[in-house]
Design a protein around this motif. Structure first.
Motif, short mmCIF file in Angstrom:
data_model
loop_
_atom_site.label_atom_id
_atom_site.label_comp_id
_atom_site.label_asym_id
_atom_site.label_seq_id
_atom_site.Cartn_x
_atom_site.Cartn_y
_atom_site.Cartn_z
N LEU A 44 12.59 8.46 -28.12
CA LEU A 44 14.27 8.30 -27.70
C LEU A 44 14.26 8.79 -26.16
O LEU A 44 15.60 8.67 -26.11
CB LEU A 44 14.65 10.21 -28.37
CG LEU A 44 14.59 9.31 -30.19
CD1 LEU A 44 15.26 11.03 -30.89
CD2 LEU A 44 15.95 8.16 -30.54
N ALA A 45 13.77 9.96 -25.61
CA ALA A 45 13.49 10.60 -24.38
C ALA A 45 13.62 9.02 -23.45
O ALA A 45 14.41 9.57 -22.29
CB ALA A 45 12.44 11.22 -24.08
N ALA A 46 12.74 7.83 -24.32
CA ALA A 46 12.79 6.61 -23.40
C ALA A 46 13.65 5.53 -23.73
O ALA A 46 14.29 4.85 -22.94
CB ALA A 46 10.96 5.75 -23.55
N PHE A 47 14.95 5.82 -23.86
CA PHE A 47 15.88 5.01 -24.42
C PHE A 47 17.01 5.53 -23.11
O PHE A 47 18.02 4.58 -22.93
CB PHE A 47 16.73 5.71 -25.34
CG PHE A 47 16.24 5.12 -27.11
CD1 PHE A 47 14.52 4.21 -26.51
CD2 PHE A 47 16.47 5.05 -28.67
CE1 PHE A 47 13.73 3.55 -28.00
CE2 PHE A 47 15.03 4.92 -29.19
CZ PHE A 47 14.31 3.97 -29.28
N THR A 48 16.24 6.46 -22.51
CA THR A 48 17.63 6.88 -21.67
C THR A 48 18.19 5.57 -20.94
O THR A 48 17.28 4.99 -20.65
CB THR A 48 16.96 8.31 -20.98
OG1 THR A 48 16.61 8.95 -21.98
CG2 THR A 48 18.39 8.74 -19.74
N GLY A 49 19.58 5.93 -20.41
CA GLY A 49 19.76 4.13 -19.78
C GLY A 49 20.16 3.09 -20.45
O GLY A 49 20.76 1.75 -20.53
N TYR A 50 19.60 3.02 -21.49
CA TYR A 50 19.67 1.97 -22.05
C TYR A 50 20.53 1.80 -24.01
O TYR A 50 20.86 0.80 -24.13
CB TYR A 50 18.05 1.37 -23.64
CG TYR A 50 17.17 0.69 -21.79
CD1 TYR A 50 16.75 -0.37 -21.65
CD2 TYR A 50 16.28 2.24 -21.10
CE1 TYR A 50 15.65 -0.76 -20.30
CE2 TYR A 50 15.05 1.57 -21.02
CZ TYR A 50 14.88 0.48 -20.29
OH TYR A 50 14.72 -0.05 -19.23
N CYS A 51 20.65 3.15 -23.97
CA CYS A 51 21.76 3.37 -25.16
C CYS A 51 22.25 4.43 -25.38
O CYS A 51 21.70 5.49 -24.16
CB CYS A 51 21.08 2.40 -26.83
SG CYS A 51 19.64 4.07 -26.90
#
Length: 71
Positions: A44-51
């Motif tokens: 979830l933290a890695a999704f920042t900027g993608y969704c």
């Protein structure tokens, strides 16, 4: 809206593919899961900027406000 199993694999690929195609999807964070809380939280933290990441409750609230505004 994106939900499903293996937040750090299938969901990750779906989020990034949608972003690559010009979409800004919504990932429902409590409607996804993987093998551990740590892996889930890291994905979830890695999704920042993608969704946009919302809970089910937040998504229902957003949908309810949106439909009320159209009436």
């Amino acid at each position: 809206m994106i939900t499903g199993f293996l937040t750090d694999q299938c969901i990750d690929h779906t989020v990034r593919d949608a972003a690559d195609r010009g979409f800004y999807p919504i990932c429902i964070s409590d409607a996804c899961a993987t093998h551990s809380k740590e892996r889930h939280d890291n994905a979830l933290a890695a999704f920042t900027g993608y969704c946009q990441t919302l809970t089910t409750r937040e998504m229902i609230g957003l949908a309810t406000r949106s439909s009320s505004a159209r009436e």
